[in-house]
Scaffold this active site. Structure first.
Site, PDB file in Angstrom:
ATOM      1  N   THR A  96     -38.018  -7.755   1.407  1.00 46.88           N
ATOM      2  CA  THR A  96     -36.952  -7.699   2.424  1.00 46.88           C
ATOM      3  C   THR A  96     -36.718  -9.082   3.037  1.00 46.88           C
ATOM      4  OG1 THR A  96     -37.317  -5.378   2.949  1.00 46.88           O
ATOM      5  CG2 THR A  96     -36.329  -6.728   4.683  1.00 46.88           C
ATOM      6  N   TYR A 149     -46.163 -10.264   6.058  1.00 51.84           N
ATOM      7  CA  TYR A 149     -45.168 -10.461   7.122  1.00 51.84           C
ATOM      8  C   TYR A 149     -45.063 -11.950   7.484  1.00 51.84           C
ATOM      9  CZ  TYR A 149     -42.811  -9.607  11.656  1.00 51.84           C
ATOM     10  OH  TYR A 149     -41.920  -9.581  12.708  1.00 51.84           O
TER      11      TYR A 149
HETATM   12  P1  NAD Z   1     -37.601  -2.236  14.085  1.00 50.24           P
HETATM   13  O1  NAD Z   1     -38.537  -1.771  13.014  1.00 50.24           O
HETATM   14  O2  NAD Z   1     -37.294  -1.310  15.193  1.00 50.24           O
HETATM   15  O3  NAD Z   1     -36.224  -2.721  13.459  1.00 50.24           O
HETATM   16  C1  NAD Z   1     -36.078  -3.176  12.143  1.00 50.24           C
HETATM   17  C2  NAD Z   1     -34.823  -2.529  11.556  1.00 50.24           C
HETATM   18  O4  NAD Z   1     -34.613  -3.062  10.250  1.00 50.24           O
HETATM   19  C3  NAD Z   1     -34.970  -1.002  11.401  1.00 50.24           C
HETATM   20  O5  NAD Z   1     -33.792  -0.372  11.826  1.00 50.24           O
HETATM   21  C4  NAD Z   1     -35.181  -0.819   9.895  1.00 50.24           C
HETATM   22  O6  NAD Z   1     -34.734   0.449   9.444  1.00 50.24           O
HETATM   23  C5  NAD Z   1     -34.378  -1.986   9.342  1.00 50.24           C
HETATM   24  N1  NAD Z   1     -34.829  -2.445   8.025  1.00 50.24           N
HETATM   25  C6  NAD Z   1     -36.084  -2.806   7.629  1.00 50.24           C
HETATM   26  N2  NAD Z   1     -36.090  -3.170   6.326  1.00 50.24           N
HETATM   27  C7  NAD Z   1     -34.801  -3.051   5.891  1.00 50.24           C
HETATM   28  C8  NAD Z   1     -34.174  -3.276   4.645  1.00 50.24           C
HETATM   29  N3  NAD Z   1     -34.866  -3.672   3.561  1.00 50.24           N
HETATM   30  N4  NAD Z   1     -32.837  -3.064   4.552  1.00 50.24           N
HETATM   31  C9  NAD Z   1     -32.114  -2.639   5.615  1.00 50.24           C
HETATM   32  N5  NAD Z   1     -32.666  -2.399   6.831  1.00 50.24           N
HETATM   33  C10 NAD Z   1     -34.001  -2.605   6.958  1.00 50.24           C
HETATM   34  O7  NAD Z   1     -38.253  -3.608  14.637  1.00 50.24           O
HETATM   35  P2  NAD Z   1     -37.731  -4.601  15.784  1.00 50.24           P
HETATM   36  O8  NAD Z   1     -38.886  -4.826  16.695  1.00 50.24           O
HETATM   37  O9  NAD Z   1     -36.439  -4.173  16.339  1.00 50.24           O
HETATM   38  O10 NAD Z   1     -37.556  -5.944  14.936  1.00 50.24           O
HETATM   39  C11 NAD Z   1     -36.276  -6.485  14.627  1.00 50.24           C
HETATM   40  C12 NAD Z   1     -36.464  -7.867  14.010  1.00 50.24           C
HETATM   41  O11 NAD Z   1     -37.075  -8.752  14.958  1.00 50.24           O
HETATM   42  C13 NAD Z   1     -37.378  -7.871  12.771  1.00 50.24           C
HETATM   43  O12 NAD Z   1     -36.879  -8.816  11.849  1.00 50.24           O
HETATM   44  C14 NAD Z   1     -38.698  -8.355  13.302  1.00 50.24           C
HETATM   45  O13 NAD Z   1     -39.466  -8.996  12.317  1.00 50.24           O
HETATM   46  C15 NAD Z   1     -38.237  -9.329  14.399  1.00 50.24           C
HETATM   47  N6  NAD Z   1     -39.280  -9.498  15.422  1.00 50.24           N
HETATM   48  C16 NAD Z   1     -39.513  -8.508  16.339  1.00 50.24           C
HETATM   49  C17 NAD Z   1     -40.516  -8.703  17.289  1.00 50.24           C
HETATM   50  C18 NAD Z   1     -40.823  -7.672  18.349  1.00 50.24           C
HETATM   51  O14 NAD Z   1     -41.752  -7.879  19.112  1.00 50.24           O
HETATM   52  N7  NAD Z   1     -40.085  -6.596  18.484  1.00 50.24           N
HETATM   53  C19 NAD Z   1     -41.264  -9.894  17.308  1.00 50.24           C
HETATM   54  C20 NAD Z   1     -40.989 -10.851  16.337  1.00 50.24           C
HETATM   55  C21 NAD Z   1     -39.971 -10.663  15.408  1.00 50.24           C
END
Ligand code: NAD
Ligand code: UDP
Length: 316
Positions: A96, A149
């Site tokens: 991904t 990751y």
């Molecule tokens: P989350 O899991 O709630 O959201 C991720 C979304 O991406 C989900 O809706 C999932 O269904 C979708 N997804 C995953 N793989 C996919 C694919 N191959 N194709 C299409 N959709 C896909 O997590 P989040 O916390 O909202 O994270 C959002 C982004 O922010 C991510 O990239 C994550 O790595 C980054 N991030 C989040 C945090 C945090 O603390 N929340 C910290 C660092 C980075």
């Protein structure tokens, strides 16, 4: 009246993404939400489905995607992000953040769109520099359980820079630090939903290790505000910014706060610390403050109160 600009939000049905798409619609953009719902949910966006400016495409970004019409901005938030998924879905995460990001960058190149990559504080690994500045290169174990990751996010940053240097695509990289708030899944596995769910169900709070490791927690509305400032700022193409809240807490302190706000007297139960779990983490956000004029406003107690209310209202 000028035509509305179009934003593609990959991962828009997830936790941060669902707040992002709402904010973009409120700010007058058209939104195309692309999500395969592997951790996201239609429940997070169901109230938007009838909005003529909102379009949902159920699609896995690991596969190529054709979009009709103009796209002006692409936010790539699509990636599983919870450490409990790192051992269950390592290949999905690796592909991904590599092929998936590549597919979206190709759309940005084709459409002349600006691109924001949701990278992570995990690129710093178990940091030897504290707090972490954007100039720090990190301390990541390339073979450990978190490497799918950490390394694929590092690769996604490299891909963005290659598209910037080779094709002049306007990219921006956000290193997001631990973000929490409404729309997180009850069973997400990350520490805030775990502690809140456990406290509300009167179960013991699970502390991994001795609980003295630290994290810095950013409320989701602040995070989205920072990501938008980064996307819409002119003249910073190819740059990287920490977007997080510098308030730093041990997991024991977080557990005590959750117990206090929920009014729950749950015990603490100590479990093994996962492999390569970073000992401390705090963003240096001087650059975001100076260049983007952004800093978070919501204190941890206030954000936890809002998040706890959300979890109380959730029908299990
Ligand atoms: P989350 O899991 O709630 O959201 C991720 C979304 O991406 C989900 O809706 C999932 O269904 C979708 N997804 C995953 N793989 C996919 C694919 N191959 N194709 C299409 N959709 C896909 O997590 P989040 O916390 O909202 O994270 C959002 C982004 O922010 C991510 O990239 C994550 O790595 C980054 N991030 C989040 C945090 C945090 O603390 N929340 C910290 C660092 C980075
Ligand atoms: N953690 C914990 N109890 C839990 C879940 C997580 O003590 O039920 C710890 C975890 O070991 C880490 C910190 O809380 O030190 C933050 O974990 P999270 O999974 O939220 O995100 P990370 O920052 O590790 O990616």
């Amino acid at each position: 009246m000028s035509e509305k600009k179009t934003c593609l939000v990959a991962g828009g049905a997830g936790f941060i993404g669902s707040h992002m798409v709402r904010r973009l619609l409120k700010d007058g953009y058209k939104v195309i939400c692309v999500d395969n719902l592997c951790t996201g949910s239609k429940d997070n966006i169901k109230d938007l489905m009838d909005n003529p400016d909102f379009k949902f495409l159920e699609h896995d970004i690991k596969e190529k995607l054709a979009i009709d019409g103009p796209v002006d901005y692409i936010f790539n938030l699509a990636s599983r992000a919870s450490p409990i998924d790192f051992s269950k879905f390592p290949l999905d995460i690796l592909i991904t953040n590599s092929r998936g990001t590549h597919n979206l960058l190709n759309i940005a190149k084709e459409k002349g769109a600006r691109f924001l990559e949701a990278s992570t504080s995990e690129v710093y690994g178990d940091p030897k520099e504290h707090p972490q500045k954007e100039t720090y290169w990190g301390n990541v174990n390339p073979r450990g359980e978190r490497s799918c990751y950490d390394e694929s996010k590092r690769f996604s940053e490299a891909l963005c820079m290659a598209f910037y240097n080779k094709f002049g695509v306007d990219v921006r990289i956000a290193r997001i630090f631990n973000t929490y708030g409404p729309n997180m899944r009850k069973d997400d596995g990350r520490v805030v939903p775990n502690f809140i769910t456990q406290a509300l169900e009167g179960k013991p709070l699970t502390i991994y290790g001795d609980g003295k490791q630290t994290r810095s927690f950013c409320f989701v509305e602040d995070e989205v505000d920072g990501l938008l400032k980064l996307m819409f700022k002119e003249g910073i193409s190819g740059d990287v910014f920490n977007i997080g809240n510098p308030g730093e807490f041990t997991m024991l302190e977080l557990a005590e706060k959750v117990k206090e706000i929920t009014g729950n007297s749950s015990e603490l139960v100590f479990k093994d610390l996962p492999e390569d779990d970073p000992e401390k983490r705090r963003p240096d956000i001087t650059k975001a403050k100076e260049v983007l004029g952004w800093e978070p406003k919501v204190l941890l107690d206030e954000g936890l109160r809002k998040t706890i209310e959300y979890f109380k209202d959730l029908k299990s």
